[in-house]
Design an enzyme around this catalytic site. Structure first.
Site, PDB file in Angstrom:
ATOM      1  N   ARG A 168      -7.456   5.290  -4.020  1.00 32.33           N
ATOM      2  CA  ARG A 168      -6.618   6.437  -4.420  1.00 32.33           C
ATOM      3  C   ARG A 168      -6.297   6.432  -5.912  1.00 32.33           C
ATOM      4  O   ARG A 168      -6.411   5.410  -6.568  1.00 32.33           O
ATOM      5  CB  ARG A 168      -5.307   6.411  -3.627  1.00 32.33           C
ATOM      6  CG  ARG A 168      -5.549   6.532  -2.125  1.00 32.33           C
ATOM      7  CD  ARG A 168      -4.518   7.359  -1.437  1.00 32.33           C
ATOM      8  NE  ARG A 168      -4.932   7.639  -0.065  1.00 32.33           N
ATOM      9  CZ  ARG A 168      -4.718   8.801   0.539  1.00 32.33           C
ATOM     10  NH1 ARG A 168      -4.109   9.778  -0.091  1.00 32.33           N
ATOM     11  NH2 ARG A 168      -5.112   8.986   1.790  1.00 32.33           N
TER      12      ARG A 168
ATOM     13  N   TYR B 122       0.818  -1.217   0.000  1.00 29.68           N
ATOM     14  CA  TYR B 122       0.000   0.000   0.000  1.00 29.68           C
ATOM     15  C   TYR B 122       0.861   1.280   0.000  1.00 29.68           C
ATOM     16  O   TYR B 122       1.804   1.400   0.798  1.00 29.68           O
ATOM     17  CB  TYR B 122      -0.965   0.040   1.213  1.00 29.68           C
ATOM     18  CG  TYR B 122      -1.557   1.424   1.338  1.00 29.68           C
ATOM     19  CD1 TYR B 122      -2.579   1.824   0.476  1.00 29.68           C
ATOM     20  CD2 TYR B 122      -1.028   2.364   2.217  1.00 29.68           C
ATOM     21  CE1 TYR B 122      -3.066   3.123   0.508  1.00 29.68           C
ATOM     22  CE2 TYR B 122      -1.505   3.663   2.263  1.00 29.68           C
ATOM     23  CZ  TYR B 122      -2.522   4.034   1.403  1.00 29.68           C
ATOM     24  OH  TYR B 122      -2.981   5.322   1.425  1.00 29.68           O
TER      25      TYR B 122
ATOM     26  N   LYS C 232       6.105   9.300   2.453  1.00 29.89           N
ATOM     27  CA  LYS C 232       6.054   9.555   3.888  1.00 29.89           C
ATOM     28  C   LYS C 232       7.363   9.152   4.578  1.00 29.89           C
ATOM     29  O   LYS C 232       7.827   9.812   5.511  1.00 29.89           O
ATOM     30  CB  LYS C 232       4.851   8.842   4.515  1.00 29.89           C
ATOM     31  CG  LYS C 232       3.510   9.375   3.992  1.00 29.89           C
ATOM     32  CD  LYS C 232       3.389  10.833   4.220  1.00 29.89           C
ATOM     33  CE  LYS C 232       2.266  11.621   3.613  1.00 29.89           C
ATOM     34  NZ  LYS C 232       0.984  11.165   3.318  1.00 29.89           N
TER      35      LYS C 232
ATOM     36  N   CYS D 211      -7.954  15.071   5.050  1.00 33.63           N
ATOM     37  CA  CYS D 211      -8.646  16.238   5.606  1.00 33.63           C
ATOM     38  C   CYS D 211      -8.639  17.418   4.651  1.00 33.63           C
ATOM     39  O   CYS D 211      -8.855  18.560   5.054  1.00 33.63           O
ATOM     40  CB  CYS D 211      -8.054  16.623   6.953  1.00 33.63           C
ATOM     41  SG  CYS D 211      -8.445  15.437   8.236  1.00 33.63           S
TER      42      CYS D 211
ATOM     43  N   SER E  61      -4.102  13.508   7.276  1.00 33.83           N
ATOM     44  CA  SER E  61      -4.473  12.681   6.131  1.00 33.83           C
ATOM     45  C   SER E  61      -5.978  12.685   5.924  1.00 33.83           C
ATOM     46  O   SER E  61      -6.744  12.597   6.884  1.00 33.83           O
ATOM     47  CB  SER E  61      -3.990  11.258   6.358  1.00 33.83           C
ATOM     48  OG  SER E  61      -2.600  11.270   6.547  1.00 33.83           O
TER      49      SER E  61
HETATM   50  P1  GTP Z   1      -4.128  12.648   2.167  1.00 35.03           P
HETATM   51  O1  GTP Z   1      -3.844  12.364   0.738  1.00 35.03           O
HETATM   52  O2  GTP Z   1      -4.542  11.443   2.928  1.00 35.03           O
HETATM   53  O3  GTP Z   1      -3.023  13.371   2.858  1.00 35.03           O
HETATM   54  O4  GTP Z   1      -5.486  13.540   2.211  1.00 35.03           O
HETATM   55  P2  GTP Z   1      -5.777  15.058   1.867  1.00 35.03           P
HETATM   56  O5  GTP Z   1      -5.496  15.910   3.055  1.00 35.03           O
HETATM   57  O6  GTP Z   1      -5.140  15.438   0.579  1.00 35.03           O
HETATM   58  O7  GTP Z   1      -7.381  15.051   1.691  1.00 35.03           O
HETATM   59  P3  GTP Z   1      -8.291  15.202   0.391  1.00 35.03           P
HETATM   60  O8  GTP Z   1      -8.192  16.557  -0.223  1.00 35.03           O
HETATM   61  O9  GTP Z   1      -8.050  14.058  -0.507  1.00 35.03           O
HETATM   62  O10 GTP Z   1      -9.741  15.079   1.027  1.00 35.03           O
HETATM   63  C1  GTP Z   1     -10.130  13.951   1.770  1.00 35.03           C
HETATM   64  C2  GTP Z   1     -11.623  13.872   1.859  1.00 35.03           C
HETATM   65  O11 GTP Z   1     -12.148  15.056   2.450  1.00 35.03           O
HETATM   66  C3  GTP Z   1     -12.302  13.707   0.504  1.00 35.03           C
HETATM   67  O12 GTP Z   1     -13.355  12.796   0.621  1.00 35.03           O
HETATM   68  C4  GTP Z   1     -12.819  15.089   0.214  1.00 35.03           C
HETATM   69  O13 GTP Z   1     -13.950  15.060  -0.626  1.00 35.03           O
HETATM   70  C5  GTP Z   1     -13.136  15.644   1.613  1.00 35.03           C
HETATM   71  N1  GTP Z   1     -12.973  17.116   1.667  1.00 35.03           N
HETATM   72  C6  GTP Z   1     -11.937  17.850   1.194  1.00 35.03           C
HETATM   73  N2  GTP Z   1     -12.131  19.177   1.380  1.00 35.03           N
HETATM   74  C7  GTP Z   1     -13.323  19.295   2.007  1.00 35.03           C
HETATM   75  C8  GTP Z   1     -14.077  20.419   2.481  1.00 35.03           C
HETATM   76  O14 GTP Z   1     -13.694  21.582   2.345  1.00 35.03           O
HETATM   77  N3  GTP Z   1     -15.263  20.140   3.098  1.00 35.03           N
HETATM   78  C9  GTP Z   1     -15.718  18.849   3.242  1.00 35.03           C
HETATM   79  N4  GTP Z   1     -16.877  18.674   3.845  1.00 35.03           N
HETATM   80  N5  GTP Z   1     -15.045  17.770   2.804  1.00 35.03           N
HETATM   81  C10 GTP Z   1     -13.855  17.984   2.201  1.00 35.03           C
HETATM   82  C1  SPV Z   2      -1.656  10.177   3.800  1.00 37.14           C
HETATM   83  O1  SPV Z   2      -2.156   9.198   4.380  1.00 37.14           O
HETATM   84  O2  SPV Z   2      -1.366  11.229   4.390  1.00 37.14           O
HETATM   85  C2  SPV Z   2      -1.402  10.109   2.341  1.00 37.14           C
HETATM   86  C3  SPV Z   2      -1.496   8.828   1.685  1.00 37.14           C
HETATM   87  O3  SPV Z   2      -1.056  11.108   1.739  1.00 37.14           O
HETATM   88  S1  SPV Z   2      -0.121   7.827   2.032  1.00 37.14           S
HETATM   89  O4  SPV Z   2       0.807   7.945   0.915  1.00 37.14           O
HETATM   90  O5  SPV Z   2      -0.598   6.470   2.124  1.00 37.14           O
HETATM   91  O6  SPV Z   2       0.520   8.239   3.225  1.00 37.14           O
HETATM   92 MN    MN Z   3      -0.932  12.891   3.105  1.00 35.97          MN
END
Ligand code: GTP
Ligand code: SPV
Ligand code: MN
Length: 615
Positions: A397, A219, A228, A272, A270
């Site tokens: 993803r 994964y 990471k 968020c 993550s």
């Molecule tokens: P990692 O890749 O794990 O680090 O995640 P990330 O911080 O890049 O999060 P990402 O932008 O992929 O969003 C994660 C989830 O949160 C998704 O299902 C989005 O649709 C949801 N999301 C993102 N921004 C918002 C927002 O402003 N409001 C709400 N309600 N949901 C959001």
């Molecule tokens: C996270 O979990 O913060 C990610 C996906 O961006 S991973 O590469 O699995 O850590």
């Molecule tokens: Mn991340």
């Protein structure tokens, strides 16, 4: 032409004998590859050059061995689907270790093992783990090749999925080997999927040896060792030693109608919202203002102080490894456009026409398809207990090159990075934290980052929804004692002449009905606009015990049907709730003992006083 080193048979079994030229004269590298090959006993050692030929050959091979499924070449050209093992769908933090000679150096925020013991334990697992497979040697560079920000790594892996992902996620291949020369420094990464058994899975970091060993997983964050493991865990350790910072942050440029571009970074835990904010599309109501967005990075920032005294950021990655569920043309049209070609999809629904689907994506689900586990699936499928079966895994993803992003910033390749005007911290909190607030100064801002909290998401193994402290969104990624990490932040602040302002946001506050109060996504630009206004001294704010919050009407809500009560609720600060929260902050800080910088403690005490007075 690919370089292949065949393993000799019989007595010579333990020694890699080259029948083709090895593409480097870096003796330490060759010696290490030979040692690791002797341990893992692959059939062949293959040095990757990053060429198109190599890519095509590996894709063909992985289609044959079932690692990848080719998707519809008309609708999704160059795209593939991969399914992980069922118990291998997210980072496994409980199996992730920092292995330092002294336990205090890893700190209470990390699982710890003595290096000798860790090498012995994992070494036994790596013994013969690559039998019947190839060992691929991936030279990769985090950051633009040749930039003073950049670091080179070599990952050895027996997974073609990893090679193809690393091709997208990093600058990879011959150019990197060339830059490494005959004696350059590099991070040694060893990965084997072995038998993908969660009971025989370990993700080990040896910062004192600049080494990463990962076994038993296939994964993303566990196995794409540049991400990471190197860019954050080893990176943060190197940063503390060398005077720079490795952070779990997106990097975004906001161009104003006058052509001026301001860059910001944001650290959210993550899943968020980093990827979403990094590609934000201005909402209808703000469109007339003519903002343009430039995406520099969506997950990791390496920050150094520039000659100009500004804090400058580089994205060490070259691709996105983004969350799919919830991503659609309304929430993130830019991400949708980015993944139309040359993308690897992991753990989503396969439709009969060889396209893919995920929950809260675009369009209706296929009437019949195959779910992320490889089972027949149709909408409404229920399990034995009558619970709905998701077609895609919640942490499914996509891996896609940043260069395909419509808002891609050419500054991404600038070896000097981009100057940062604001740093934003944020978490997923149903209560307590308001939509946005500004810290009083750098030291207070560091405290604000250090007490960040968020609800656990599907990006990590464990109970979902539980609130945990996640300072600077780095809890799972800080490669050393977090108290020392706070001290490093404080020290950096003293050295930065043009300090960015520090803010905190929360897109996820809920009302009494349990629903999000704030529409989020594109509308988050309204908050960013206020933040830039504060940086430039044009936006109005009100002083509160926790920091500055927007004065009513100082966030532009044009075109948004959000009633005033909700706006007030979003910005409200409940002193009682905050005082309760301080107790849990104290519990969190206790584990660091005397190592916690006194500045953090004094900020907390000062906040308690301000809150008590305001009651
Ligand atoms: P990692 O890749 O794990 O680090 O995640 P990330 O911080 O890049 O999060 P990402 O932008 O992929 O969003 C994660 C989830 O949160 C998704 O299902 C989005 O649709 C949801 N999301 C993102 N921004 C918002 C927002 O402003 N409001 C709400 N309600 N949901 C959001
Ligand atoms: C996270 O979990 O913060 C990610 C996906 O961006 S991973 O590469 O699995 O850590
Ligand atoms: Mn991340």
């Amino acid at each position: 032409m690919q370089q292949v080193t065949k393993m000799a048979k019989g007595k010579e079994d333990k020694k890699a004998v080259s029948d083709q030229e090895i593409p480097t004269k870096h003796q330490k590298l060759i010696q290490w590859v030979n040692e690791m090959a002797a341990l893992c006993q692959p059939d062949r050692v293959v040095w990757c050059d990053g060429s198109e030929d190599e890519k095509t050959r590996l894709e063909r091979e992985s289609i044959t061995n079932g690692e990848l499924i080719e998707l519809n070449p008309k609708k999704l050209p160059g795209c593939f689907l991969h399914r992980t093992a069922h118990n291998d769908v997210a980072r496994t933090e409980h199996l992730t270790f920092i292995c330092t000679s002294k336990k205090e150096d890893a700190g209470p925020n990390n699982n710890w093992m003595v290096p000798k013991e860790a090498y012995a334990k994992a070494g036994a697992m790596f013994q013969g783990a690559m039998k019947g497979r190839n060992m691929y040697v991936i030279p990769f560079c985090m950051g633009p090749v040749g930039s003073p920000f950049s670091k080179i790594g070599i990952e050895l892996t027996d997974s073609i999925y990893v090679v193809l992902n690393m091709r997208i996620m990093t600058r990879m291949g011959s150019a990197v080997l060339k830059a490494l020369g005959t004696d350059g420094e590099f991070t040694k990464g060893l990965h084997s999927k072995a038998d993908l058994d969660i009971n025989r899975r370990l993700i080990l970091h040896f910062p004192e040896d600049n080494t990463i060993w990962s076994i038993g997983s296939g994964y993303g964050g566990n196995v794409l060792l540049g991400k990471k493991c190197l860019a954050l865990r080893i990176g943060s350790w190197l940063g503390a030693k060398e005077g720079w910072m490795a952070e779990h942050m997106l990097i975004l440029g906001i161009e104003k109608p006058n052509g001026e571009i301001k860059y910001i970074t944001a650290a959210f835990p993550s899943a968020c919202g980093k990827t979403n904010l990094a590609m934000i599309v201005p909402p209808e109501g703000l469109r007339h203002k003519g903002y343009k967005i430039w995406t520099v990075g969506d997950d990791i920032a390496w920050l150094r102080i520039g000659k100009d005294g500004a804090l400058r950021a580089v994205n060490p990655e070259a691709g996105f490894f983004g969350v799919l569920p919830g991503t659609n043309s309304k929430t993130n049209a830019v991400a949708m456009a980015t993944m139309k070609k040359n993308t690897i999809y992991t753990n989503v629904v396969l439709a009969p026409d060889k396209t893919v689907w995920w929950e809260d994506g675009d369009g209706e689900p296929p009437a019949e398809g195959i779910d992320w586990k490889g089972n027949p699936w149709k909408p409404g499928t229920k399990d034995a207990e009558g619970k709905p079966v998701l077609g895609a895994h919640p942490n499914s993803r996509f891996t896609a090159p940043i260069s395909q992003c419509p808002t891609f910033s050419p500054k991404m390749n600038d070896p000097e990075g981009v100057p940062i005007s604001a740093i934003i911290f944020g978490g997923r909190r149903a209560r307590v934290a308001p939509l946005v607030y500004e810290s009083f100064n750098w030291q207070h801002g560091v405290y604000v980052g250090s007490q960040m909290a968020s609800e656990r998401t599907a990006a990590q193994y464990g109970k979902q929804g539980e609130v945990r402290r996640d300072p600077m969104a780095m809890l799972p990624f800080c490669g050393y004692n977090m108290a020392d990490y706070f001290a490093h932040w404080l020290r950096m602040g003293q050295r930065i002449k043009k300090q960015p302002k520090i803010f905190h946001v929360n897109w996820f506050r809920t009302g009494s009905d349990g629903k999000f109060l704030w529409p989020g996504f594109g509308d988050n630009l309204r908050v960013l606009e206020w933040i830039l206004g504060r940086v430039e001294g044009t936006a109005e704010a009100e002083e509160t015990p926790i920091g500055y919050i927007p004065k009513s009407n100082s966030i532009d809500l044009k075109g948004l049907s959000l009633d005033q009560n909700k706006v007030q609720e979003l910005l409200s600060i409940d002193s009682q709730e905050w005082l309760e929260d301080l107790k849990s902050q104290e519990e969190f800080y206790v584990q660091f003992g005397d190592r916690l910088p006194k500045e953090i403690r004094s900020e907390l005490d000062a906040l308690r006083k301000r809150l008590s007075r305001s009651q």
